[in-house]
Scaffold this motif. Structure first.
Motif, mmCIF file in Angstrom:
data_model
loop_
_atom_site.group_PDB
_atom_site.id
_atom_site.type_symbol
_atom_site.label_atom_id
_atom_site.label_comp_id
_atom_site.label_asym_id
_atom_site.label_seq_id
_atom_site.Cartn_x
_atom_site.Cartn_y
_atom_site.Cartn_z
ATOM 1 N N LYS A 130 46.423 -19.187 1.922
ATOM 2 C CA LYS A 130 46.278 -19.865 3.204
ATOM 3 C C LYS A 130 45.777 -18.892 4.266
ATOM 4 N N VAL A 131 44.849 -19.379 5.104
ATOM 5 C CA VAL A 131 44.313 -18.590 6.214
ATOM 6 C C VAL A 131 44.387 -19.454 7.471
ATOM 7 N N THR A 132 45.004 -18.916 8.506
ATOM 8 C CA THR A 132 45.171 -19.671 9.755
ATOM 9 C C THR A 132 44.520 -18.931 10.908
ATOM 10 N N LEU A 133 43.638 -19.611 11.597
ATOM 11 C CA LEU A 133 43.005 -19.056 12.798
ATOM 12 C C LEU A 133 43.841 -19.416 14.021
ATOM 13 N N ILE B 71 33.346 -21.624 18.069
ATOM 14 C CA ILE B 71 32.489 -21.357 16.909
ATOM 15 C C ILE B 71 33.332 -20.811 15.757
ATOM 16 N N SER B 72 34.348 -20.024 16.068
ATOM 17 C CA SER B 72 35.271 -19.545 15.020
ATOM 18 C C SER B 72 35.981 -20.725 14.363
ATOM 19 N N GLU B 73 36.374 -21.710 15.172
ATOM 20 C CA GLU B 73 36.990 -22.913 14.612
ATOM 21 C C GLU B 73 36.018 -23.621 13.669
ATOM 22 N N ASN C 51 40.995 -21.836 -4.259
ATOM 23 C CA ASN C 51 41.818 -22.901 -3.655
ATOM 24 C C ASN C 51 42.402 -22.469 -2.320
ATOM 25 N N THR C 52 41.666 -21.678 -1.585
ATOM 26 C CA THR C 52 42.127 -21.206 -0.277
ATOM 27 C C THR C 52 42.151 -22.356 0.733
ATOM 28 N N ILE C 53 43.237 -22.428 1.498
ATOM 29 C CA ILE C 53 43.376 -23.452 2.535
ATOM 30 C C ILE C 53 43.096 -22.823 3.893
ATOM 31 N N PHE C 54 42.117 -23.359 4.621
ATOM 32 C CA PHE C 54 41.757 -22.867 5.945
ATOM 33 C C PHE C 54 42.252 -23.867 6.993
ATOM 34 N N SER C 55 42.886 -23.346 8.044
ATOM 35 C CA SER C 55 43.355 -24.236 9.126
ATOM 36 C C SER C 55 43.287 -23.499 10.456
#
Length: 647
Positions: free
Chosen positions: A421-424, A443-445, A465-469
């Motif tokens: 999981k990667v969270t911005l 733009i990052s979003e 299967n990386t989850i980006f949010s």
């Protein structure tokens, strides 16, 4: 005749005040002999009353014998007082404990007298000695209380610069505060206030307890209001603050019950009200299952770890027992301070967690990729970014590199290292941006959304299967660049507070709450979401500044109060600054399983289209072509309202 009597009484009181004031200044030996003399007179009066009540008894002796008997008795009693330390008690601090001690020592001395009389004089009337104990204890303690009251009164007369204060909260803490401040010549307690009707019209140490509504009539007589409610919850405390701040009285608070019980602070260690008390947010306890499942026994990485949000994220993560915590920051000082804070926390809790501090930049893709793979990172919180709005207006290309390209690198490296999981961590300034900071965040979003949609379209290796949010929220109290630290600094220097516009409004949240909600949102994520946090009601910054002045125990200086302490100066909006911020680009949001976390329905740009523009943006950066870079950003964000500097 009446006038003569009034003058006589006034002169007697004045003489007493001067005499007792003298007691405060004399040396301990002189004070000792003065108190012995006062006690001697009190005992003479006690014995006289006893003898008068027994003058018709058969054991009524002639006066010379009585005088000798009672003088010897009094001297014996005072020797016992000295032996048991009765004169070591400071008269100014004579309280119930001192009363009991005096009564006990007096009982011992009279018991000793009783046995002496029984042996040598055969005076066996025990009721006379019990009566003597009661009467002498009364006069001894009365003399102490009288001296104490005169001392307190003389302190206020001598110190004409005392502050008239009131105390809100008449519970245990309020009573302790009254007991402490009543001896302090800097303060004169005007009244006590409490929400509990059963306490109204009662007294604590002679100070009347009134309903809070009386503040409307009493406010002109009160210099400061002390809040003595250390054990109430945040929401209730905020309601009290909002209730009393309307009276425009400088407000201070006592320490928390935790600080008092641990001995960190005393009940009278008064301090300004923390600004977070003004938010009035109902505290929603974090969902333990979301927090633990997001962190426990996983390898976590926080980029921008040395920043305000990054630091709090790290501290919250460590309390959830990760297997490993990777800290990435390019500031040596920030990383050094953070690792010291972490080591202190882990040591105090006797916990051993592997923490790895890495000096490096998120703009370096290979640095990220190698470390994500080496440390088998499971979860990434991408907090690294430039955030200072006016500064970035003059540093467009570096903002693009540090905010946009770093987000791209984090996505690529996470995908390559098979991070789960990667969270911005985004900002409300990304919504219909008017500045470089907000546009680079938006733009990052888009990059995070594009990476997740590309995975869902199965165009990239299906094993990934990386989850980006994305988590988007407003201003965080006490964070670097926030108005709150700036206002605090300006207030501490005596002002003025500089405000860009009288009508500017912002959303605010505390750092711990924001960090907890980010962690919980990451656990809820299934991929591609833009989460927005419930920031409560927006706050008018002018009102915030005025409240901070009052909560610092100071007064606003303006046309209506030229004698005030702190002035507010309007400087004009800075480049790229909005009057108000928003959290939604569209207008639709949906609830999640957490009451303070919502899911926004935001438009995205297809992966291939976005990457084409990003590659063009890279070329513009490499050529240091600021104008082309700005135009490319405008193509990605048609609703971006560029400031005059970058138009």
């Amino acid at each position: 005749m009446v006038l003569h009597s009034q003058n006589l009484i006034r002169n007697i009181i004045y003489s007493l005040v001067r005499f007792v004031s003298y007691l405060k200044k004399v040396r301990s030996r002189t004070r000792f002999f003065i108190l012995i003399s006062i006690d001697f007179l009190a005992l003479v009066l006690s014995f006289s009353l006893i003898e008068y009540s027994n003058k018709f008894s058969s054991l009524y002796f002639d006066p010379p014998f009585l005088i000798i008997k009672y003088v010897v008795s009094i001297l014996i009693m005072q020797i016992i007082y000295i032996f048991f330390g009765n004169y070591s008690l400071r008269t100014l601090y004579f309280d119930s404990k001192a009363f009991y001690r005096t009564a006990f020592i007096n009982f011992l001395s009279i018991s000793f007298l009783y046995f002496l009389f029984r042996l040598f004089i055969n005076d066996l009337f025990i009721n006379k000695f019990l009566f003597l104990w009661l009467v002498s204890t009364f006069f001894l303690c009365l003399s102490r209380m009288f001296i104490k009251d005169i001392l307190l009164s003389s302190s206020l007369r001598v110190n004409t610069k005392y502050t008239t204060i009131a105390i809100y909260g008449a519970g245990g803490a309020g009573a302790q505060l009254v007991n402490s401040l009543i001896l302090d010549s800097k303060y004169k307690i005007y009244a006590l206030y409490d929400d509990n009707p059963s306490l109204w019209n009662t007294e604590i140490f002679g100070i009347r307890i009134s309903p809070p509504s009386n503040l409307l009539y009493d406010k002109d007589f009160i210099g400061k209001l002390f809040i003595a409610m250390p054990s109430v919850d945040e929401y209730s405390y905020s309601k009290v603050i909002r209730k009393v701040e309307q009276y425009k009285i400088p407000i201070m608070q006592v320490p928390s019950i935790n600080e008092i019980t641990k001995g960190i602070a005393n009940i009278d260690s008064l301090r300004p009200i923390p600004i977070e008390k003004l938010l009035g947010r109902k505290v929603v306890p974090p969902f333990t299952n979301l927090l633990e499942n997001a962190i426990s026994n996983l390898n976590i990485c926080v980029t921008g770890a040395g920043g305000s949000i990054g630091t709090e994220l790290c501290m919250q993560i460590l309390r959830l027992n990760p297997k490993k915590l990777l800290l990435i920051d390019f500031s040596e000082v920030s990383l050094y301070n953070l690792i010291n804070k972490i080591n202190e926390d882990l040591s105090s809790r006797n916990i051993n967690i592997e923490v790895i501090p890495l000096l490096g930049s998120t703009t370096n893709y290979m640095f990220l990729k190698n470390n994500f793979m080496k440390h088998k990172i499971d979860v990434v919180y991408h907090s690294a970014a430039y955030k200072h709005v006016p500064l970035l207006e003059y540093n467009v290309l570096n903002a693009i590199k540090n905010n946009i390209f770093s987000s791209l690198n984090v996505c690529k490296a996470s995908l390559c290292a098979n991070v789960k999981k990667v969270t911005l961590i985004s900002s409300d300034k990304a919504v219909r941006p008017t500045n470089i900071m907000g546009s680079t965040k938006r733009i990052s979003e888009l990059i995070f959304q594009a990476y997740d949609s590309q995975l869902n379209n199965n165009s990239i290796n299906q094993k990934k299967n990386t989850i980006f949010s994305i988590v988007r929220f407003g201003n965080v109290l006490e964070s670097s660049g926030s108005v709150v630290p700036l206002f605090k600094e300006q207030i501490s220097k005596g002002g003025p507070i500089t405000l860009t516009h009288k009508d500017i409004i912002r959303y605010f949240m505390t750092i711990p709450e924001a960090a907890q909600l980010v962690i919980q949102a990451s656990q809820i994520s299934k991929g591609g979401e833009v989460f927005i946090l419930d920031m409560g009601e927006p706050v008018k910054i002018m009102d915030l500044a005025i409240k901070m002045i009052r909560l610092s125990g100071l007064e606003l200086k303006n046309a209506d109060n030229l004698q005030g302490d702190i002035e507010i100066v309007i400087t004009g909006l800075r480049p790229g600054e909005k009057l108000y911020e928003e959290l939604l680009i569209g207008g639709d949001c949906y609830p999640t399983e957490h009451p303070l976390i919502y899911l926004a329905n935001e438009l995205s740009i297809p992966y291939e289209e976005l990457m084409t523009k990003i590659n063009d943006l890279k070329s513009a950066y490499n050529n240091m072509d600021r104008t082309n870079a700005l135009n490319l950003m405008n193509e990605l964000l048609p609703d971006w309202q560029r400031s005059k500097i970058n138009s």
